[in-house]
Design an enzyme around this catalytic site. Structure first.
Site, PDB file in Angstrom:
ATOM      1  N   GLU A   1       1.045  -1.539   4.564  1.00  0.00           N
ATOM      2  CA  GLU A   1       1.630  -0.203   4.414  1.00  0.00           C
ATOM      3  C   GLU A   1       3.010  -0.162   5.065  1.00  0.00           C
ATOM      4  OE1 GLU A   1      -0.143   4.167   4.309  1.00  0.00           O
ATOM      5  OE2 GLU A   1      -0.563   3.093   6.152  1.00  0.00           O
TER       6      GLU A   1
ATOM      7  N   ASP B   1      -2.447 -10.570   0.737  1.00  0.00           N
ATOM      8  CA  ASP B   1      -1.675  -9.607  -0.047  1.00  0.00           C
ATOM      9  C   ASP B   1      -2.628  -8.819  -0.949  1.00  0.00           C
ATOM     10  OD1 ASP B   1       0.391  -8.224  -1.175  1.00  0.00           O
ATOM     11  OD2 ASP B   1       1.311  -9.940  -2.170  1.00  0.00           O
TER      12      ASP B   1
ATOM     13  N   HIS C   1       0.858  -1.189   0.000  1.00  0.00           N
ATOM     14  CA  HIS C   1       0.000   0.000   0.000  1.00  0.00           C
ATOM     15  C   HIS C   1       0.897   1.244   0.000  1.00  0.00           C
ATOM     16  CE1 HIS C   1      -3.787   2.107   0.964  1.00  0.00           C
ATOM     17  NE2 HIS C   1      -2.997   2.936   1.632  1.00  0.00           N
TER      18      HIS C   1
END
Length: 105
Positions: free
Chosen positions: A74, A65, A13
Site C-alpha cells: 500500500e 507482489d 494495493h
C-alpha cells in the site's frame, strides 16, 4: 518504488491503480464491483502508480507482489511524504537552481 527499475511492484494495493481507467472501460464501477472483479485479480494493475513508495519487504527480506498484502503493497502518505522533502533538496542542489520552486517542478 513503483514504475522504476527492471522489477517493481505491479499489484499495488490502491483502488485507482487496480481498476481500469474510465477511458478504457466506461462502465460504472461501484464500490462492491471494484472489490469483486479487480481486487482479487492476479493480473498486474492496469494503471501504474509511478513513483509511489510501498511498504516493502517483510522482516525476513521477502516480498510477495500480491495486492491483498496491504501492509507491504500500500502506498501510504507517511512513507511517501518522508521521501518528498529530502528528494526535493537533492533536486534543488543538483540543479543549483535560483528559480522559484514552482518553476523547477
Amino acid at each position: 518504488m513503483v514504475g522504476y527499475g527492471k522489477k517493481y511492484p505491479t499489484q499495488v494495493h490502491h483502488r485507482g491503480a487496480s481498476i481500469d481507467s474510465v477511458y478504457d472501460n466506461q462502465t460504472k464501477v461501484g464500490c462492491n464491483d471494484g472489490y469483486s472483479s479487480h481486487y482479487s485479480s492476479s493480473k498486474p494493475n492496469p494503471n501504474i502508480h509511478v513513483g509511489a513508495i510501498v511498504g516493502g519487504p517483510n522482516s525476513n527480506d521477502g516480498f510477495r507482489d500480491i495486492r491483498s498484502d496491504s501492509s507491504h503493497l500500500e502506498p501510504t502518505t507517511y512513507m511517501n511524504a518522508a521521501f518528498v522533502g529530502p528528494y526535493l533538496v537533492i533536486i534543488m542542489t543538483n540543479q543549483r537552481c535560483s528559480k522559484p520552486l514552482k518553476q523547477v517542478l
